[in-house]
Motif scaffolding. Structure first.
Motif, PDB file in Angstrom:
ATOM      1  N   LEU A   1      15.876  -4.063   7.151  1.00 12.58           N
ATOM      2  CA  LEU A   1      16.009  -2.935   6.244  1.00 12.58           C
ATOM      3  C   LEU A   1      16.006  -1.670   7.078  1.00 12.58           C
ATOM      4  O   LEU A   1      15.087  -1.455   7.878  1.00 12.58           O
ATOM      5  N   ARG A   2      17.046  -0.857   6.899  1.00 10.23           N
ATOM      6  CA  ARG A   2      17.192   0.373   7.661  1.00 10.23           C
ATOM      7  C   ARG A   2      17.249   1.560   6.711  1.00 10.23           C
ATOM      8  O   ARG A   2      18.205   1.712   5.958  1.00 10.23           O
TER       9      ARG A   2
ATOM     10  N   PHE B   1      12.414   2.850   3.854  1.00  3.12           N
ATOM     11  CA  PHE B   1      11.782   1.587   4.239  1.00  3.12           C
ATOM     12  C   PHE B   1      12.519   1.004   5.445  1.00  3.12           C
ATOM     13  O   PHE B   1      13.722   0.790   5.414  1.00  3.12           O
ATOM     14  N   ASN B   2      11.767   0.736   6.530  1.00  4.87           N
ATOM     15  CA  ASN B   2      12.345   0.164   7.755  1.00  4.87           C
ATOM     16  C   ASN B   2      11.509  -1.024   8.221  1.00  4.87           C
ATOM     17  O   ASN B   2      10.287  -0.909   8.360  1.00  4.87           O
ATOM     18  N   ILE B   3      12.184  -2.153   8.448  1.00  3.66           N
ATOM     19  CA  ILE B   3      11.495  -3.317   9.006  1.00  3.66           C
ATOM     20  C   ILE B   3      12.518  -4.304   9.548  1.00  3.66           C
ATOM     21  O   ILE B   3      13.625  -4.407   9.034  1.00  3.66           O
ATOM     22  N   ASP B   4      12.165  -4.995  10.617  1.00  3.99           N
ATOM     23  CA  ASP B   4      12.923  -6.136  11.141  1.00  3.99           C
ATOM     24  C   ASP B   4      12.089  -7.384  10.879  1.00  3.99           C
ATOM     25  O   ASP B   4      10.952  -7.482  11.359  1.00  3.99           O
TER      26      ASP B   4
ATOM     27  N   SER C   1      19.858   2.592  -3.149  1.00  7.51           N
ATOM     28  CA  SER C   1      20.423   3.932  -3.293  1.00  7.51           C
ATOM     29  C   SER C   1      21.030   4.418  -1.985  1.00  7.51           C
ATOM     30  O   SER C   1      22.176   4.884  -1.949  1.00  7.51           O
ATOM     31  N   THR C   2      20.262   4.341  -0.910  1.00  7.78           N
ATOM     32  CA  THR C   2      20.771   4.669   0.426  1.00  7.78           C
ATOM     33  C   THR C   2      20.116   3.739   1.432  1.00  7.78           C
ATOM     34  O   THR C   2      19.038   3.201   1.184  1.00  7.78           O
ATOM     35  N   GLY C   3      20.756   3.566   2.570  1.00  6.94           N
ATOM     36  CA  GLY C   3      20.231   2.692   3.608  1.00  6.94           C
ATOM     37  C   GLY C   3      21.005   1.393   3.693  1.00  6.94           C
ATOM     38  O   GLY C   3      21.982   1.175   2.963  1.00  6.94           O
ATOM     39  N   ASP C   4      20.590   0.525   4.598  1.00  6.49           N
ATOM     40  CA  ASP C   4      21.299  -0.727   4.850  1.00  6.49           C
ATOM     41  C   ASP C   4      20.354  -1.916   4.743  1.00  6.49           C
ATOM     42  O   ASP C   4      19.225  -1.880   5.243  1.00  6.49           O
TER      43      ASP C   4
END
Length: 377
Positions: free
Chosen positions: A17-18, A34-37, A68-71
């Motif tokens: 999640l980027r 939200f960011n996580i590998d 909404s936004t992000g990858d």
């Protein structure tokens, strides 16, 4: 819509999640950046109070909520606009979602049946899941003939037969009684070990988080507060919220300040706690400043040996009541007007009024009064 392929050098995890955000049409911002590998075989637990954004995050991964936004990248592919059925994930819900008119076998086979998978493969996958979960004796029964734990295993089994890249579990144990939750936690851990698959699990129960997770993600008001192993999060919480959320009984907090020479913590009651060498180094820029000291209930001692070792560093614990829990007692009271819980040996004598206590000083943590962040070197 065609699935966008991610550059090979970026493909290091089952789920990435980027900068993922969720903003509803009414303007409510449910999840922030939200960011996580998440690597293959991880058991990630999203934890936090109701409304913190954990279930929304899981639903975005599942495709049940729009990002909404992000990858969102699953198995090396950007899947923001990919239908849930094509994301190579399987979800286990809180309410089991079993078909009452079908047998256990038919429930397990359902997702493969509607995909028109050949019967031989269906039978192979169903029997594999049934064996893994101990459901073989119940394959001809219907859900109403099963216990709550057995129904939950069928729900998990429906996910297993799909052989997904990622398992998503949304508070799957919350409908079970306390004893059954304990046994199901053990079953989930063993299942994760056997499958070697990636699990993403949502819960508001921090005991589940501590016992199940390889890493915990604690959320509050849509923001990620900390991502860490259970041990790291318990011993080194990032802020006051995480310290108070993780751990049972909850952490104790004490307001005060560091003296000008950075040798002592002076509690609002006037009680003084001498700092260790390491704590002096950590707090070297906080001379004369207000801070919050924190201690786990386990690190408050009332034993004679501890009191003698810390003579001159003891304080009065005003006891309100205590709970005897076999090998230990929980003592509830106040220290200088602030709430305190001590977890003490079941053999220690506990007064019903006031008793002497001391801290395991080396275990104390300190937080910035304004930012609430843990103070570190």
């Amino acid at each position: 819509m065609a699935v966008e392929q991610v550059k090979q050098e970026e493909v290091v995890s089952d789920v990435i999640l980027r900068d993922v955000n969720k903003i509803y049409p009414n303007g409510f911002h449910a999840v922030y950046d939200f960011n996580i590998d998440i690597k293959k075989g991880d058991f990630i637990v999203l934890a936090g109070p109701s409304g913190c954004g954990k279930s929304t995050t899981l639903r975005m991964i599942a495709g049940l909520e729009e990002i909404s936004t992000g990858d969102l990248i699953i198995n090396g592919k950007r899947v923001n606009d990919v239908a849930p059925k094509d994301r190579d994930i399987a979800m286990v819900f809180q309410n089991y979602a079993l078909y009452a008119h079908m047998t256990v076998y038919q429930n397990l086979a359902f997702s493969l049946t509607i995909r028109k998978t050949d019967p031989v493969t269906i039978h192979k996958q169903v029997m594999y899941a049934a064996n893994v979960l101990g459901l073989v004796p119940y394959l001809n029964r219907k859900p109403k003939q099963l216990s709550g734990g057995q129904r939950q295993r069928v729900a998990v089994g429906r996910a297993i037969v799909r052989d997904p890249v990622v398992f998503l579990l949304d508070e799957p144990l919350s409908n079970l009684d306390a004893k059954l939750r304990g046994s199901m936690r053990k079953e989930l851990m063993q299942l994760h070990d056997r499958l070697g698959a990636t699990f993403i699990y949502v819960t508001h129960d921090q005991i589940e988080a501590l016992t199940l997770a390889s890493r915990i993600v604690v959320m509050k008001d849509g923001y990620v507060q900390q991502i860490a192993t259970p041990k790291e999060m318990f011993e080194y919480p990032e802020n006051i919220f995480v310290a108070g959320f993780i751990g049972t009984p909850p952490c104790n907090f004490y307001n005060g300040k560091i003296d000008e020479k950075v040798t002592k913590f002076i509690h609002i009651s006037g009680a003084e706690i001498t700092l260790t060498k390491e704590q002096k180094e950590v707090l070297k820029n906080y001379g004369g400043k207000e801070v919050v000291m924190a201690s786990r209930p386990d690190y408050v001692s009332v034993s004679e040996a501890a009191l003698q070792e810390n003579s001159g560093q003891t304080f009065d614990l005003n006891v309100e009541y205590f709970e005897f829990l076999g090998s230990y007692k929980l003592v509830y009271g106040t220290f200088g007007g602030e709430r305190i819980i001590a977890k003490v040996d079941g053999r220690d004598a506990v007064s019903e009024t006031v008793m002497k206590a001391c801290f395991q000083k080396e275990k104390m943590l300190f937080f910035d009064k304004e930012t609430e962040a843990r103070i570190r070197k």
